[in-house]
Design a protein around this motif. Structure first.
Motif, PDB file in Angstrom:
ATOM      1  N   ALA A 194     -53.919  67.394  -1.926  1.00 22.41           N
ATOM      2  CA  ALA A 194     -54.183  66.576  -0.724  1.00 22.41           C
ATOM      3  C   ALA A 194     -52.867  66.073  -0.158  1.00 22.41           C
ATOM      4  O   ALA A 194     -52.047  65.511  -0.872  1.00 22.41           O
ATOM      5  N   LEU A 195     -52.650  66.251   1.153  1.00 18.81           N
ATOM      6  CA  LEU A 195     -51.425  65.810   1.803  1.00 18.81           C
ATOM      7  C   LEU A 195     -51.601  64.389   2.333  1.00 18.81           C
ATOM      8  O   LEU A 195     -52.542  64.091   3.043  1.00 18.81           O
ATOM      9  N   GLU A 196     -50.686  63.498   1.956  1.00 15.39           N
ATOM     10  CA  GLU A 196     -50.761  62.123   2.414  1.00 15.39           C
ATOM     11  C   GLU A 196     -50.519  62.057   3.909  1.00 15.39           C
ATOM     12  O   GLU A 196     -49.709  62.796   4.458  1.00 15.39           O
ATOM     13  N   ARG A 197     -51.202  61.130   4.555  1.00 20.08           N
ATOM     14  CA  ARG A 197     -51.127  61.035   6.011  1.00 20.08           C
ATOM     15  C   ARG A 197     -50.437  59.745   6.430  1.00 20.08           C
ATOM     16  O   ARG A 197     -50.898  59.039   7.323  1.00 20.08           O
ATOM     17  N   HIS A 198     -49.335  59.424   5.771  1.00 15.01           N
ATOM     18  CA  HIS A 198     -48.625  58.182   6.082  1.00 15.01           C
ATOM     19  C   HIS A 198     -47.174  58.440   6.464  1.00 15.01           C
ATOM     20  O   HIS A 198     -46.417  57.504   6.652  1.00 15.01           O
ATOM     21  N   GLY A 199     -46.748  59.687   6.575  1.00 17.69           N
ATOM     22  CA  GLY A 199     -45.347  59.999   6.777  1.00 17.69           C
ATOM     23  C   GLY A 199     -44.814  59.586   8.125  1.00 17.69           C
ATOM     24  O   GLY A 199     -43.620  59.402   8.288  1.00 17.69           O
ATOM     25  N   LEU A 246     -44.694  65.604   0.480  1.00 16.33           N
ATOM     26  CA  LEU A 246     -45.363  66.627   1.286  1.00 16.33           C
ATOM     27  C   LEU A 246     -44.810  68.014   0.981  1.00 16.33           C
ATOM     28  O   LEU A 246     -45.555  68.996   0.889  1.00 16.33           O
ATOM     29  N   PHE A 247     -43.491  68.096   0.813  1.00 14.96           N
ATOM     30  CA  PHE A 247     -42.858  69.378   0.529  1.00 14.96           C
ATOM     31  C   PHE A 247     -43.352  69.953  -0.791  1.00 14.96           C
ATOM     32  O   PHE A 247     -43.692  71.138  -0.890  1.00 14.96           O
ATOM     33  N   THR A 248     -43.408  69.111  -1.818  1.00 17.99           N
ATOM     34  CA  THR A 248     -43.848  69.577  -3.133  1.00 17.99           C
ATOM     35  C   THR A 248     -45.305  70.007  -3.108  1.00 17.99           C
ATOM     36  O   THR A 248     -45.662  71.082  -3.609  1.00 17.99           O
ATOM     37  N   PHE A 249     -46.157  69.186  -2.532  1.00 18.05           N
ATOM     38  CA  PHE A 249     -47.586  69.514  -2.485  1.00 18.05           C
ATOM     39  C   PHE A 249     -47.845  70.798  -1.720  1.00 18.05           C
ATOM     40  O   PHE A 249     -48.586  71.678  -2.168  1.00 18.05           O
ATOM     41  N   SER A 250     -47.225  70.917  -0.539  1.00 21.98           N
ATOM     42  CA  SER A 250     -47.519  72.066   0.316  1.00 21.98           C
ATOM     43  C   SER A 250     -46.999  73.363  -0.289  1.00 21.98           C
ATOM     44  O   SER A 250     -47.673  74.402  -0.234  1.00 21.98           O
ATOM     45  N   ASN A 251     -45.824  73.331  -0.911  1.00 23.97           N
ATOM     46  CA  ASN A 251     -45.283  74.559  -1.492  1.00 23.97           C
ATOM     47  C   ASN A 251     -46.000  74.948  -2.779  1.00 23.97           C
ATOM     48  O   ASN A 251     -46.159  76.133  -3.072  1.00 23.97           O
ATOM     49  N   THR A 252     -46.442  73.953  -3.560  1.00 27.16           N
ATOM     50  CA  THR A 252     -47.242  74.275  -4.741  1.00 27.16           C
ATOM     51  C   THR A 252     -48.564  74.901  -4.328  1.00 27.16           C
ATOM     52  O   THR A 252     -49.042  75.863  -4.948  1.00 27.16           O
ATOM     53  N   LEU A 253     -49.163  74.373  -3.281  1.00 25.54           N
ATOM     54  CA  LEU A 253     -50.388  74.970  -2.741  1.00 25.54           C
ATOM     55  C   LEU A 253     -50.141  76.391  -2.271  1.00 25.54           C
ATOM     56  O   LEU A 253     -50.963  77.294  -2.485  1.00 25.54           O
ATOM     57  N   LEU A 269     -45.014  64.106  16.113  1.00 23.00           N
ATOM     58  CA  LEU A 269     -45.084  65.493  15.652  1.00 23.00           C
ATOM     59  C   LEU A 269     -45.581  65.570  14.209  1.00 23.00           C
ATOM     60  O   LEU A 269     -46.381  66.447  13.857  1.00 23.00           O
ATOM     61  N   VAL A 270     -45.104  64.655  13.346  1.00 25.42           N
ATOM     62  CA  VAL A 270     -45.572  64.614  11.969  1.00 25.42           C
ATOM     63  C   VAL A 270     -47.066  64.323  11.917  1.00 25.42           C
ATOM     64  O   VAL A 270     -47.828  64.953  11.176  1.00 25.42           O
ATOM     65  N   GLY A 271     -47.506  63.368  12.742  1.00 28.40           N
ATOM     66  CA  GLY A 271     -48.924  63.036  12.771  1.00 28.40           C
ATOM     67  C   GLY A 271     -49.792  64.193  13.222  1.00 28.40           C
ATOM     68  O   GLY A 271     -50.858  64.442  12.652  1.00 28.40           O
ATOM     69  N   VAL A 272     -49.345  64.922  14.254  1.00 26.61           N
ATOM     70  CA  VAL A 272     -50.107  66.077  14.733  1.00 26.61           C
ATOM     71  C   VAL A 272     -50.191  67.164  13.669  1.00 26.61           C
ATOM     72  O   VAL A 272     -51.252  67.745  13.420  1.00 26.61           O
ATOM     73  N   SER A 273     -49.063  67.457  13.002  1.00 24.85           N
ATOM     74  CA  SER A 273     -49.063  68.500  11.972  1.00 24.85           C
ATOM     75  C   SER A 273     -49.967  68.129  10.808  1.00 24.85           C
ATOM     76  O   SER A 273     -50.687  68.970  10.264  1.00 24.85           O
ATOM     77  N   GLN A 274     -49.961  66.867  10.415  1.00 27.21           N
ATOM     78  CA  GLN A 274     -50.834  66.438   9.331  1.00 27.21           C
ATOM     79  C   GLN A 274     -52.298  66.482   9.743  1.00 27.21           C
ATOM     80  O   GLN A 274     -53.174  66.762   8.924  1.00 27.21           O
ATOM     81  N   GLY A 275     -52.569  66.216  11.032  1.00 26.97           N
ATOM     82  CA  GLY A 275     -53.935  66.346  11.525  1.00 26.97           C
ATOM     83  C   GLY A 275     -54.436  67.772  11.455  1.00 26.97           C
ATOM     84  O   GLY A 275     -55.598  68.028  11.103  1.00 26.97           O
ATOM     85  N   VAL A 276     -53.537  68.724  11.764  1.00 21.55           N
ATOM     86  CA  VAL A 276     -53.916  70.135  11.668  1.00 21.55           C
ATOM     87  C   VAL A 276     -54.241  70.506  10.227  1.00 21.55           C
ATOM     88  O   VAL A 276     -55.213  71.208   9.940  1.00 21.55           O
ATOM     89  N   VAL A 277     -53.412  70.036   9.288  1.00 25.16           N
ATOM     90  CA  VAL A 277     -53.670  70.301   7.875  1.00 25.16           C
ATOM     91  C   VAL A 277     -55.002  69.705   7.447  1.00 25.16           C
ATOM     92  O   VAL A 277     -55.772  70.313   6.691  1.00 25.16           O
ATOM     93  N   HIS A 278     -55.315  68.512   7.934  1.00 20.61           N
ATOM     94  CA  HIS A 278     -56.593  67.873   7.587  1.00 20.61           C
ATOM     95  C   HIS A 278     -57.768  68.697   8.096  1.00 20.61           C
ATOM     96  O   HIS A 278     -58.788  68.840   7.405  1.00 20.61           O
ATOM     97  N   LEU A 279     -57.638  69.263   9.297  1.00 22.08           N
ATOM     98  CA  LEU A 279     -58.709  70.092   9.841  1.00 22.08           C
ATOM     99  C   LEU A 279     -58.887  71.377   9.043  1.00 22.08           C
ATOM    100  O   LEU A 279     -59.983  71.921   8.943  1.00 22.08           O
ATOM    101  N   GLU A 280     -57.768  71.882   8.464  1.00 23.13           N
ATOM    102  CA  GLU A 280     -57.822  73.116   7.693  1.00 23.13           C
ATOM    103  C   GLU A 280     -58.203  72.893   6.234  1.00 23.13           C
ATOM    104  O   GLU A 280     -58.414  73.854   5.500  1.00 23.13           O
ATOM    105  N   SER A 281     -58.300  71.640   5.791  1.00 22.60           N
ATOM    106  CA  SER A 281     -58.548  71.372   4.375  1.00 22.60           C
ATOM    107  C   SER A 281     -59.851  71.965   3.850  1.00 22.60           C
ATOM    108  O   SER A 281     -59.891  72.398   2.689  1.00 22.60           O
ATOM    109  N   PRO A 282     -60.960  72.032   4.630  1.00 17.71           N
ATOM    110  CA  PRO A 282     -62.153  72.703   4.094  1.00 17.71           C
ATOM    111  C   PRO A 282     -61.905  74.166   3.763  1.00 17.71           C
ATOM    112  O   PRO A 282     -62.425  74.685   2.768  1.00 17.71           O
ATOM    113  N   LEU A 283     -61.092  74.839   4.593  1.00 16.06           N
ATOM    114  CA  LEU A 283     -60.773  76.238   4.321  1.00 16.06           C
ATOM    115  C   LEU A 283     -59.927  76.366   3.065  1.00 16.06           C
ATOM    116  O   LEU A 283     -60.144  77.256   2.240  1.00 16.06           O
ATOM    117  N   ILE A 284     -58.964  75.450   2.894  1.00 15.66           N
ATOM    118  CA  ILE A 284     -58.101  75.489   1.708  1.00 15.66           C
ATOM    119  C   ILE A 284     -58.910  75.262   0.435  1.00 15.66           C
ATOM    120  O   ILE A 284     -58.747  75.947  -0.567  1.00 15.66           O
TER     121      ILE A 284
END
Length: 336
Positions: free
Chosen positions: A208-213, A247-254, A304-319
């Motif tokens: 899960a990617l934190e949404r506080h960056g 975020l870097f660690t979580f996303s690359n491990t995923l 920009l960080v907020g928008v990118s994290q929003g996109v990841v949140h929308l894609e989380s069901p697929l992940i």
């Protein structure tokens, strides 16, 4: 019965690694040392910019070009290295890239001590980036090789902690040595010594990617704008760096969990995107700061960080729908 398929037992179907905990600890240290080169090389150089501008008789824009070229090479080269590492082995690619990095560092030291030619500085910095970029992506492949998915975070965390020391120590060492000696020769020579020592060391042996960056990023810009106490700026910068690393660690491990068959290639694709965007950011940073101010610039970055994290949140069901890895044994290409 003829034609019937062999059904694997529960023990056969469960992923496991042939590497012992002791072997993984040794690899963790080696991977940390290898990945240390990239952030060290990028950050130890920054305090030297005014010194290099004066001694190489170059403009600020010309010296900044050495940084831009470094980022571009770091973005592109892993695309070629990573498929080779996935197919022929991580160890060979890691050793070759470290040797290239060593040659580039020795060349920079000689150039700074003897001629101080700007074209040589530009090309040799590109050679450094060429060498250091491969190790930054092959660490993900090695982690995928030696660890089952549930254990990868425990290995990649310490590796990235060692790597991030380069971000912390680089500016301090670069500024101190540059100030004491009045030149960059020993900086470049120390990079060559470190790389050669690393070659010797390597040769023997739910996300899960934190949404506080976005909040510390925006706060940092406004603190600079209103000239807040340096402690406020440092705390905000530290918090922003912490979230970035998280975020870097979580996303690359995923990423390597999703692509277990080509982990280095997947990491290289991510590096291309990340470094490419960094290069664009470097090119437009100063014009944006001049037109919007530092507060406006950092607020834009936060959006920009907020928008990118929003996109990841929308894609989380697929992940989350990705099935677990079904391999019976974790193999390795690092020893090849």
């Amino acid at each position: 019965m003829m034609g019937s398929a062999h059904a694997p037992s529960a023990s056969e179907a469960e992923p496991y690694s042939i590497f012992t905990p002791r072997h993984r600890k040794i690899l963790t240290v080696l991977l940390g040392l290898a990945s240390f080169a990239s952030p060290l090389t990028a950050n130890i150089y920054l305090p030297l910019l005014p010194l290099l501008q004066d001694q190489y008789h170059a403009t600020a824009q010309a010296i900044n070009l050495t940084i831009t070229l470094y980022v571009v090479v770091q973005a592109v080269i892993p695309i070629f290295f990573a498929p080779t590492a996935d197919q022929y082995g991580r160890r060979l690619v890691s050793l070759a890239s470290l040797l290239v990095y060593t040659v580039g560092s020795i060349g920079l030291a000689i150039n700074d001590a003897a001629g101080r030619r700007y074209p040589a500085l530009l090309l040799l910095r590109a050679l450094q980036a060429f060498g250091s970029s491969a190790c930054a992506t092959t660490i993900w492949g090695v982690t995928s090789d030696v660890c089952i998915p549930i254990e990868r975070g425990a290995m990649i965390g310490p590796v990235l902690s060692i790597s991030n020391l380069g971000v912390v120590l680089g500016p301090v060492v670069g500024g101190l040595v540059g100030w004491r000696t009045g030149h960059a020769t020993w900086i470049f020579a120390s990079m060559a010594i470190f790389s050669a020592a690393t070659v010797v060391s390597v040769t023997p042996q739910d996300h899960a990617l934190e949404r506080h960056g976005r909040h510390p990023v925006a706060g940092l810009g406004w603190a600079v704008r209103y000239r807040a106490h340096p402690a406020v700026v440092l705390v905000l910068q530290a918090f922003a760096g912490f979230v970035k690393s998280l975020l870097f660690t979580f996303s690359n491990t995923l990423l390597i969990d999703v692509h277990p068959d080509r982990p280095s290639t997947a990491a290289a694709a991510a590096s291309l995107t990340r470094s490419g965007l960094s290069g664009v950011g470097l090119a437009i940073l100063q014009p944006l700061a001049d037109s919007k101010g530092w507060a406006g610039l950092f607020t834009l970055l936060a959006l920009l960080v907020g928008v990118s994290q929003g996109v990841v949140h929308l894609e989380s069901p697929l992940i989350s729908s990705i099935p677990p890895l079904q391999s019976h044994k974790i193999q390795t290409t690092f020893a090849q």
